[in-house]
Design a protein around this motif. Structure first.
Motif, PDB file in Angstrom:
ATOM      1  N   LYS A  24       0.817  -1.212   0.000  1.00  0.00           N
ATOM      2  CA  LYS A  24       0.000   0.000   0.000  1.00  0.00           C
ATOM      3  C   LYS A  24       0.853   1.264   0.000  1.00  0.00           C
ATOM      4  O   LYS A  24       0.430   2.315  -0.465  1.00  0.00           O
ATOM      5  N   LYS A  25       2.095   1.149   0.480  1.00  0.00           N
ATOM      6  CA  LYS A  25       2.992   2.307   0.481  1.00  0.00           C
ATOM      7  C   LYS A  25       3.534   2.626  -0.908  1.00  0.00           C
ATOM      8  O   LYS A  25       4.123   3.683  -1.118  1.00  0.00           O
ATOM      9  N   MET A  26       3.319   1.718  -1.858  1.00  0.00           N
ATOM     10  CA  MET A  26       3.775   1.986  -3.223  1.00  0.00           C
ATOM     11  C   MET A  26       2.911   3.035  -3.914  1.00  0.00           C
ATOM     12  O   MET A  26       3.337   3.652  -4.886  1.00  0.00           O
ATOM     13  N   LEU A  27       1.679   3.214  -3.421  1.00  0.00           N
ATOM     14  CA  LEU A  27       0.808   4.275  -3.921  1.00  0.00           C
ATOM     15  C   LEU A  27       1.134   5.550  -3.151  1.00  0.00           C
ATOM     16  O   LEU A  27       0.741   5.712  -2.000  1.00  0.00           O
ATOM     17  N   ILE A  28       1.855   6.428  -3.776  1.00  0.00           N
ATOM     18  CA  ILE A  28       2.449   7.572  -3.081  1.00  0.00           C
ATOM     19  C   ILE A  28       1.711   8.856  -3.435  1.00  0.00           C
ATOM     20  O   ILE A  28       1.458   9.142  -4.602  1.00  0.00           O
ATOM     21  N   THR A  29       1.371   9.622  -2.404  1.00  0.00           N
ATOM     22  CA  THR A  29       0.799  10.952  -2.593  1.00  0.00           C
ATOM     23  C   THR A  29       1.927  11.968  -2.736  1.00  0.00           C
ATOM     24  O   THR A  29       2.803  12.054  -1.875  1.00  0.00           O
ATOM     25  N   VAL A  30       1.912  12.702  -3.831  1.00  0.00           N
ATOM     26  CA  VAL A  30       2.871  13.788  -4.031  1.00  0.00           C
ATOM     27  C   VAL A  30       2.109  15.075  -3.744  1.00  0.00           C
ATOM     28  O   VAL A  30       1.310  15.542  -4.559  1.00  0.00           O
ATOM     29  N   TRP A  31       2.311  15.623  -2.570  1.00  0.00           N
ATOM     30  CA  TRP A  31       1.502  16.733  -2.093  1.00  0.00           C
ATOM     31  C   TRP A  31       1.552  17.921  -3.046  1.00  0.00           C
ATOM     32  O   TRP A  31       2.604  18.333  -3.489  1.00  0.00           O
ATOM     33  N   GLY A  32       0.363  18.435  -3.354  1.00  0.00           N
ATOM     34  CA  GLY A  32       0.255  19.586  -4.244  1.00  0.00           C
ATOM     35  C   GLY A  32       0.295  19.220  -5.709  1.00  0.00           C
ATOM     36  O   GLY A  32       0.132  20.096  -6.566  1.00  0.00           O
ATOM     37  N   VAL A  33       0.506  17.933  -6.012  1.00  0.00           N
ATOM     38  CA  VAL A  33       0.605  17.511  -7.418  1.00  0.00           C
ATOM     39  C   VAL A  33      -0.411  16.414  -7.728  1.00  0.00           C
ATOM     40  O   VAL A  33      -1.343  16.602  -8.500  1.00  0.00           O
ATOM     41  N   GLY A  34      -0.222  15.223  -7.106  1.00  0.00           N
ATOM     42  CA  GLY A  34      -1.114  14.115  -7.408  1.00  0.00           C
ATOM     43  C   GLY A  34      -0.612  12.815  -6.828  1.00  0.00           C
ATOM     44  O   GLY A  34      -0.226  12.767  -5.649  1.00  0.00           O
ATOM     45  N   TYR A  35      -0.542  11.768  -7.648  1.00  0.00           N
ATOM     46  CA  TYR A  35      -0.171  10.443  -7.174  1.00  0.00           C
ATOM     47  C   TYR A  35       0.808   9.760  -8.125  1.00  0.00           C
ATOM     48  O   TYR A  35       0.855  10.061  -9.320  1.00  0.00           O
ATOM     49  N   LYS A  36       1.552   8.809  -7.562  1.00  0.00           N
ATOM     50  CA  LYS A  36       2.395   7.962  -8.393  1.00  0.00           C
ATOM     51  C   LYS A  36       2.499   6.583  -7.740  1.00  0.00           C
ATOM     52  O   LYS A  36       2.229   6.413  -6.541  1.00  0.00           O
ATOM     53  N   PHE A  37       2.920   5.618  -8.538  1.00  0.00           N
ATOM     54  CA  PHE A  37       3.198   4.269  -8.065  1.00  0.00           C
ATOM     55  C   PHE A  37       4.713   4.071  -8.183  1.00  0.00           C
ATOM     56  O   PHE A  37       5.261   4.160  -9.281  1.00  0.00           O
ATOM     57  N   ASP A  38       5.358   3.829  -7.060  1.00  0.00           N
ATOM     58  CA  ASP A  38       6.823   3.725  -7.105  1.00  0.00           C
ATOM     59  C   ASP A  38       7.297   2.710  -6.070  1.00  0.00           C
ATOM     60  O   ASP A  38       7.507   3.050  -4.902  1.00  0.00           O
ATOM     61  N   PRO A  39       7.489   1.456  -6.482  1.00  0.00           N
ATOM     62  CA  PRO A  39       7.975   0.445  -5.535  1.00  0.00           C
ATOM     63  C   PRO A  39       9.384   0.712  -5.063  1.00  0.00           C
ATOM     64  O   PRO A  39       9.787   0.230  -3.999  1.00  0.00           O
ATOM     65  N   ASP A  40      10.176   1.476  -5.811  1.00  0.00           N
ATOM     66  CA  ASP A  40      11.553   1.765  -5.419  1.00  0.00           C
ATOM     67  C   ASP A  40      11.638   2.702  -4.234  1.00  0.00           C
ATOM     68  O   ASP A  40      12.685   2.802  -3.576  1.00  0.00           O
TER      69      ASP A  40
END
Length: 229
Positions: A210-226
């Motif tokens: 669930k931590k792979m779904l990352i909120t980028v504050w002020g922008v949106g979202y990304k999926f980043d397993p790294d």
């Protein structure tokens, strides 16, 4: 021909929606309240539901909640009230989309077409299976697993996860996700995306996944397993 069930206690709304959907070639049935809707749903085979929130006795929230216990059928909710609480609650109970009355019939038809394309697997071409750690996303079989556990997602939740995972590391604004994943030009409240991301995190309950779904504050979202440590 995709059969659609319209659930609304206003005959005028049902007739109007039916008229425009039948013009597009859809088979349409009507239900004047929640109890009739649930009975028809259990007895028939539908590809999509359009459900009014505010109905006497059994309301749209309960209809959505009960249907989601056994089915991932696309659901569009209609509401005469524009309060954020109504929209968010409807989405959290499993609706894929919503429209506030009065609404454009052209917009409703566009959203119906987009959800049906998604549920039939026509939104994206089939590509190889996507994996990230224990997470596996199989587009061809429309299946998500974490290890040996199958995760049950609605068609929209699946496509949102698949799109972000396919573009891992790239940040998308809420508006970009609405236009790309929802499959139509953006009309409504971009916080709809927030609710669906929240639901995804709840279903992808494994701490690292669930931590792979990352909120980028002020922008949106990304999926980043790294980014997961």
């Amino acid at each position: 021909m995709d059969p659609i069930l319209i659930v609304d206690d206003e005959e005028r709304i049902r007739s109007l929606v039916r008229l425009y959907l039948e013009r597009e070639g859809y088979a349409v049935e009507e239900a004047e309240d929640g109890s009739v809707a649930l009975a028809k749903f259990k007895a028939g085979q539908f590809s999509l539901l359009i459900v009014d929130l505010m109905m006497p006795e059994i309301d749209g929230w309960r209809v959505c909640r009960e249907i989601r216990e056994s089915s991932a059928i696309p659901i569009i909710m209609l509401t005469a009230r524009g309060e954020e609480f109504d929209r968010v609650l409807g989405l959290e109970l499993g609706a894929d989309d919503y429209l506030v009355k009065p609404f454009s019939t052209k917009e409703l038809v566009a959203r119906v077409k987009a959800l049906l394309r998604r549920s039939s697997g026509q939104l994206h071409p089939v590509t190889s299976e996507l994996t990230a750690g224990l997470l596996s996303i199989d587009k061809e079989r429309h299946r998500v697993t974490i290890g040996d556990d199958v995760i049950n997602l609605t068609p929209l939740e699946f496509d949102l996860l698949y799109f972000l995972a396919k573009n891992r590391g790239r940040v998308f604004s809420r508006e970009q996700l609405m236009e790309t994943v929802w499959g139509y030009d953006f009309y409504g409240d971009a916080r709809t995306v927030d609710t669906h991301v929240k639901k995804l995190r709840e279903k992808l309950a494994h701490p690292s996944i669930k931590k792979m779904l990352i909120t980028v504050w002020g922008v949106g979202y990304k999926f980043d397993p790294d980014m997961v440590t």
